[in-house]
Design an enzyme around this catalytic site. Structure first.
Site, PDB file in Angstrom:
ATOM      1  N   PHE A  52       0.831  -1.203   0.000  1.00 13.75           N
ATOM      2  CA  PHE A  52       0.000   0.000   0.000  1.00 13.75           C
ATOM      3  C   PHE A  52       0.864   1.251   0.000  1.00 13.75           C
ATOM      4  O   PHE A  52       1.805   1.386   0.783  1.00 13.75           O
ATOM      5  CB  PHE A  52      -0.910   0.014   1.226  1.00 13.75           C
ATOM      6  N   TYR A  54       0.818   5.600   0.023  1.00 12.15           N
ATOM      7  CA  TYR A  54      -0.011   6.748   0.367  1.00 12.15           C
ATOM      8  C   TYR A  54       0.723   8.077   0.216  1.00 12.15           C
ATOM      9  O   TYR A  54       0.120   9.135   0.339  1.00 12.15           O
ATOM     10  CB  TYR A  54      -0.526   6.619   1.805  1.00 12.15           C
ATOM     11  N   GLY A  55       2.038   8.032  -0.054  1.00 10.90           N
ATOM     12  CA  GLY A  55       2.829   9.253  -0.165  1.00 10.90           C
ATOM     13  C   GLY A  55       3.774   9.181  -1.352  1.00 10.90           C
ATOM     14  O   GLY A  55       3.349   9.009  -2.494  1.00 10.90           O
ATOM     15  N   SER A  56       5.068   9.246  -1.085  1.00 12.34           N
ATOM     16  CA  SER A  56       6.049   9.306  -2.175  1.00 12.34           C
ATOM     17  C   SER A  56       6.119   8.013  -2.979  1.00 12.34           C
ATOM     18  O   SER A  56       6.583   8.032  -4.128  1.00 12.34           O
ATOM     19  CB  SER A  56       7.435   9.649  -1.620  1.00 12.34           C
ATOM     20  N   GLU A 129      12.282   2.743   3.278  1.00 11.76           N
ATOM     21  CA  GLU A 129      11.283   3.088   4.291  1.00 11.76           C
ATOM     22  C   GLU A 129      11.674   2.675   5.709  1.00 11.76           C
ATOM     23  O   GLU A 129      11.241   3.303   6.676  1.00 11.76           O
ATOM     24  CB  GLU A 129       9.938   2.449   3.933  1.00 11.76           C
TER      25      GLU A 129
END
Length: 221
Positions: A52, A54-56, A129
């Site tokens: 999933f 949601y940003g970069s 990450e």
């Protein structure tokens, strides 16, 4: 500088972190691999996985995937809750990046990584990450139309010093408008995320509000 696959494969990110104040938090390659294996333990061997974003990871994924879908997860929401003294800020003026935090819901993208490439591609993602343990890899239910798949999501680690807690809207705007690091400004990170979401038909009202206020502050309005 643009974050690239080659940069992550080279180990330069680890070297930069090792020489910074974040060095004590740096996870070794063995620790990253152990984290991947622990996360995948609940999956059947040699199966595709969903990740999933949601940003970069939406506008600069840099890993290989077979397909993507837009959809929603519940119980977590996207917000600026993670300080970054490198990349999008400096130790003197840390930037902010997005994380998934408790409550609400979040629309984003789920990428399917083919079974044959799971380990190579998750290694790239983990080096990006999870390098200082800022997130907790968490399995979530991702809803796309009438289908539901299990996906890995990076939820902010509230026990790390980088967690921004209940930072106010105004303080968030001030940081986003001024912080800048080797990977660019926090403002550009915000703008690119808004554009990336818009490109797949997702219009995040809180992000749009932050964007408008950051632009106004930078223009002295």
């Amino acid at each position: 500088m643009i974050l690239t696959r080659a940069y992550l494969e080279s180990g330069l990110l680890q070297k930069a972190i090792a020489q910074s104040k974040l060095g004590k938090l740096l996870l070794s390659e063995a620790e990253l691999q152990a984290s991947i294996q622990q996360t995948l333990a609940r999956q059947k061997p040699n199966s595709d996985i969903w990740l999933f974003a949601y940003g970069s990871l939406i506008w600069n994924p840099i890993f290989h995937f077979a397909e993507y879908r837009t959809g929603t997860i519940y119980g977590l929401h996207r917000r600026f809750c993670l300080w970054t003294p490198l990349g999008r800020g400096t130790p003197d003026n840390p930037g902010l990046v997005l994380g998934l935090d408790r409550g609400g819901s979040c629309r984003g993208i789920a990428y399917r990584i083919a079974a044959a490439h799971v380990m190579s591609e998750l290694t790239i993602v983990w080096r990006r990450e999870m390098i200082v343990g800022s997130y907790v890899p968490t399995w979530v239910k991702f809803y796309h139309d009438k289908q539901v798949v299990e996906a890995i999501a990076f939820v902010v680690n509230r026990h790390r010093s980088g967690y921004a807690g209940n930072i106010s809207f105004d303080a968030t705007v001030d940081t986003l408008a001024t912080a800048k690091g080797e990977l660019g400004s926090s403002a550009d990170y915000l703008f690119q995320t808004v554009d990336g979401l818009n490109s797949v038909g997702i219009h995040d009202k809180p992000l749009l509000r932050w964007r408008d206020r950051v632009i106004a502050k930078q223009q002295g309005i």
